[in-house]
Design a protein around this motif. Structure first.
Motif, PDB file in Angstrom:
ATOM      1  N   GLY A 261       9.985  -6.276   5.818  1.00  0.00           N
ATOM      2  CA  GLY A 261       9.316  -5.589   4.969  1.00  0.00           C
ATOM      3  C   GLY A 261       7.772  -5.637   5.025  1.00  0.00           C
ATOM      4  O   GLY A 261       7.341  -6.894   5.482  1.00  0.00           O
ATOM      5  N   LEU A 262       6.974  -4.624   5.053  1.00  0.00           N
ATOM      6  CA  LEU A 262       5.551  -4.560   5.101  1.00  0.00           C
ATOM      7  C   LEU A 262       4.961  -3.470   4.411  1.00  0.00           C
ATOM      8  O   LEU A 262       5.949  -2.697   3.753  1.00  0.00           O
ATOM      9  CB  LEU A 262       5.001  -4.610   6.661  1.00  0.00           C
ATOM     10  CG  LEU A 262       5.159  -3.288   7.099  1.00  0.00           C
ATOM     11  CD1 LEU A 262       4.156  -3.422   8.586  1.00  0.00           C
ATOM     12  CD2 LEU A 262       6.306  -2.903   7.606  1.00  0.00           C
ATOM     13  N   VAL A 266       2.995  -2.606  -2.364  1.00  0.00           N
ATOM     14  CA  VAL A 266       3.505  -3.700  -3.107  1.00  0.00           C
ATOM     15  C   VAL A 266       3.587  -5.078  -2.888  1.00  0.00           C
ATOM     16  O   VAL A 266       2.568  -5.588  -1.756  1.00  0.00           O
ATOM     17  CB  VAL A 266       5.213  -3.440  -3.160  1.00  0.00           C
ATOM     18  CG1 VAL A 266       5.610  -3.991  -1.825  1.00  0.00           C
ATOM     19  CG2 VAL A 266       5.831  -4.139  -4.350  1.00  0.00           C
ATOM     20  N   ASP A 267       3.466  -6.052  -3.991  1.00  0.00           N
ATOM     21  CA  ASP A 267       3.175  -7.360  -3.572  1.00  0.00           C
ATOM     22  C   ASP A 267       4.492  -7.872  -3.261  1.00  0.00           C
ATOM     23  O   ASP A 267       5.351  -8.405  -3.649  1.00  0.00           O
ATOM     24  CB  ASP A 267       3.035  -7.900  -5.014  1.00  0.00           C
ATOM     25  CG  ASP A 267       2.618  -9.598  -4.677  1.00  0.00           C
ATOM     26  OD1 ASP A 267       2.666 -10.072  -3.525  1.00  0.00           O
ATOM     27  OD2 ASP A 267       1.857 -10.165  -5.716  1.00  0.00           O
ATOM     28  N   TRP A 268       4.375  -8.161  -1.589  1.00  0.00           N
ATOM     29  CA  TRP A 268       5.755  -8.525  -0.860  1.00  0.00           C
ATOM     30  C   TRP A 268       6.111 -10.023  -1.102  1.00  0.00           C
ATOM     31  O   TRP A 268       6.991 -10.503  -1.030  1.00  0.00           O
ATOM     32  CB  TRP A 268       5.462  -8.531   0.653  1.00  0.00           C
ATOM     33  CG  TRP A 268       5.648  -6.942   0.727  1.00  0.00           C
ATOM     34  CD1 TRP A 268       4.935  -5.950   1.093  1.00  0.00           C
ATOM     35  CD2 TRP A 268       7.029  -6.420   0.998  1.00  0.00           C
ATOM     36  NE1 TRP A 268       5.422  -4.905   1.584  1.00  0.00           N
ATOM     37  CE2 TRP A 268       6.649  -5.072   1.717  1.00  0.00           C
ATOM     38  CE3 TRP A 268       8.196  -6.849   0.846  1.00  0.00           C
ATOM     39  CZ2 TRP A 268       7.658  -4.139   1.719  1.00  0.00           C
ATOM     40  CZ3 TRP A 268       9.277  -5.809   1.122  1.00  0.00           C
ATOM     41  CH2 TRP A 268       8.969  -4.471   1.269  1.00  0.00           C
ATOM     42  N   ALA A 285       9.130 -11.150   6.354  1.00  0.00           N
ATOM     43  CA  ALA A 285       8.157 -10.722   6.812  1.00  0.00           C
ATOM     44  C   ALA A 285       8.284 -10.226   8.104  1.00  0.00           C
ATOM     45  O   ALA A 285       9.234 -10.505   9.158  1.00  0.00           O
ATOM     46  CB  ALA A 285       7.151 -11.652   6.685  1.00  0.00           C
ATOM     47  N   VAL A 286       7.299  -9.106   8.602  1.00  0.00           N
ATOM     48  CA  VAL A 286       7.559  -8.846   9.839  1.00  0.00           C
ATOM     49  C   VAL A 286       7.340  -9.654  10.934  1.00  0.00           C
ATOM     50  O   VAL A 286       7.461  -9.357  12.256  1.00  0.00           O
ATOM     51  CB  VAL A 286       6.628  -7.340  10.318  1.00  0.00           C
ATOM     52  CG1 VAL A 286       7.555  -6.224   9.203  1.00  0.00           C
ATOM     53  CG2 VAL A 286       5.243  -7.603   9.809  1.00  0.00           C
ATOM     54  N   ASP A 299      -2.316  -9.742   4.966  1.00  0.00           N
ATOM     55  CA  ASP A 299      -2.641  -9.623   6.340  1.00  0.00           C
ATOM     56  C   ASP A 299      -1.522  -9.180   7.318  1.00  0.00           C
ATOM     57  O   ASP A 299      -1.531  -8.248   7.933  1.00  0.00           O
ATOM     58  CB  ASP A 299      -3.354 -10.710   7.301  1.00  0.00           C
ATOM     59  CG  ASP A 299      -4.884 -10.939   6.594  1.00  0.00           C
ATOM     60  OD1 ASP A 299      -5.319 -10.121   5.850  1.00  0.00           O
ATOM     61  OD2 ASP A 299      -5.559 -12.129   6.630  1.00  0.00           O
ATOM     62  N   VAL A 300      -0.532 -10.016   7.136  1.00  0.00           N
ATOM     63  CA  VAL A 300       0.895  -9.517   7.791  1.00  0.00           C
ATOM     64  C   VAL A 300       1.534  -8.201   7.215  1.00  0.00           C
ATOM     65  O   VAL A 300       1.904  -7.586   8.038  1.00  0.00           O
ATOM     66  CB  VAL A 300       1.631 -10.967   7.848  1.00  0.00           C
ATOM     67  CG1 VAL A 300       3.130 -10.588   8.549  1.00  0.00           C
ATOM     68  CG2 VAL A 300       1.108 -12.052   8.710  1.00  0.00           C
ATOM     69  N   ASP A 301       1.393  -8.286   6.006  1.00  0.00           N
ATOM     70  CA  ASP A 301       1.964  -6.989   5.409  1.00  0.00           C
ATOM     71  C   ASP A 301       1.196  -5.970   5.599  1.00  0.00           C
ATOM     72  O   ASP A 301       1.858  -4.676   5.787  1.00  0.00           O
ATOM     73  CB  ASP A 301       1.985  -7.500   3.857  1.00  0.00           C
ATOM     74  CG  ASP A 301       2.997  -8.446   3.426  1.00  0.00           C
ATOM     75  OD1 ASP A 301       3.817  -8.985   4.441  1.00  0.00           O
ATOM     76  OD2 ASP A 301       2.565  -9.098   2.389  1.00  0.00           O
ATOM     77  N   CYS A 302      -0.028  -5.955   5.806  1.00  0.00           N
ATOM     78  CA  CYS A 302      -0.777  -4.710   6.109  1.00  0.00           C
ATOM     79  C   CYS A 302      -0.960  -4.428   7.541  1.00  0.00           C
ATOM     80  O   CYS A 302      -0.834  -3.292   8.082  1.00  0.00           O
ATOM     81  CB  CYS A 302      -2.288  -4.854   5.521  1.00  0.00           C
ATOM     82  SG  CYS A 302      -2.489  -4.531   3.669  1.00  0.00           S
TER      83      CYS A 302
END
Length: 315
Positions: A261-262, A266-268, A285-286, A299-302
């Motif tokens: 998920g990324l 949303v707040d992962w 996480a990716v 940062d990872v999520d975006c």
């Protein structure tokens, strides 16, 4: 689009992506990120992930590029670049393959060869010994050509990739089918990587009326003084779980080994655990390794997809 080995590892790589009206970017050397960020752009410059005005975008990105030089990798939305799997007889020569690809573009897709950019690659997976699978990517020239006029003389665009190709190659250690979810405040995007080298794409748009009818409202997350619009967690859990069942079905879900998920919608840190409980699948996480230059999980999520792109073009 498929040339994986044209980057010089010693040079700076700028990876960029348009999502709705936002530009996201990552500067990398090797695996190290030394700058990343995003900006919201005027609707006459970017809309729906499409670049409408290179002349309008160039002066907006110029301050970010100042002092750097290198090569650019552009990740294009799966809504802009379309991927198609063709099953063709084995034994076709180059001319025959080119003919079959052109025939698919003009007759099946109904597009003019003079209006599109396209590329194709043979895949190793075969249904039978008599057949071969060819993965074709097609995009309108009007969606790609403007990028050549954005980055200035110190930067050279060397690679353009559909986002689906990035996710199809992001987790080479995972040989089983998996799903990548990107949740933004206006859209849910999903790629089902089926184990054959193809990522099947699904998407669903969100709007305020849809959430109001479901009894939800947008939320604002303030982090470091910057406000980000996010979707309510319960709304995301319901939408993702119902969409995955609708798109993949029970049999398809049973073969999924993991969900990655990324996205900034949303707040992962909260969503992963709840999605994992709802889906009965590991939600990750990716990238789960520490990336120098990414100081926060957000940062990872975006920007995690752009980081994967930079690593793939350096491989």
């Amino acid at each position: 689009m498929f040339n994986w080995r044209i980057f010089d590892k010693k040079r700076t790589i700028l990876a960029v992506q348009l999502i709705d009206s936002d530009l996201r970017y990552v500067f990398c050397q090797g695996a190290r990120v030394f700058h990343s960020g995003s900006m919201t752009l005027p609707t006459d410059v970017v809309a729906g992930g499409r670049l409408l005005s290179a002349e309008g975008l160039a002066p907006l990105v110029a301050p970010c590029l100042k002092g750097y030089a290198g090569q650019v990798a552009v990740m294009l939305s799966s809504d802009v670049v379309h991927a198609h799997m063709l099953t063709l007889p084995n034994g076709l020569n180059q001319e025959e393959l080119d003919y079959q690809v052109a025939r698919h573009i003009t007759q099946t897709l109904g597009l003019s060869m003079s209006d599109v950019y396209y590329d194709w690659s043979r895949l190793g997976f075969k249904k039978t010994a008599a057949e071969q699978n060819v993965l074709l990517a097609v995009a309108r020239q009007s969606d790609i050509a403007p990028y050549a006029h954005v980055f200035g003389e110190n930067w050279r665009i060397r690679w353009v990739s559909p986002e689906s190709f990035v996710w199809a190659n992001a987790f080479p250690e995972n040989k089983s089918p998996y799903v990548v979810l990107r949740v933004e405040y206006a859209q849910l995007s999903m790629w089902h990587v089926d184990g054959t080298g193809q990522a099947h794409y699904f998407s669903r748009r969100f709007d305020a009326n849809m959430m109001a009818q479901a009894g939800f409202v947008y939320q604002t997350d303030v982090n470091g003084g910057a406000a980000a619009v996010r979707l309510p967690l319960r709304f995301v859990i319901e939408e993702v779980s119902s969409a995955m069942m609708r798109w993949l079905g029970g049999d398809g879900l049973r073969h999924v080994s993991a969900v990655y998920g990324l996205g900034g919608g949303v707040d992962w840190s909260l969503a992963r655990a709840q999605l994992q409980q709802r889906l009965g699948l590991p939600v990750r996480a990716v990238t789960e390794t520490k990336i120098v230059g990414f100081d926060k999980d957000d940062d990872v999520d975006c920007f995690g997809g752009l980081w994967h792109l930079t690593q793939q073009v350096q491989s």
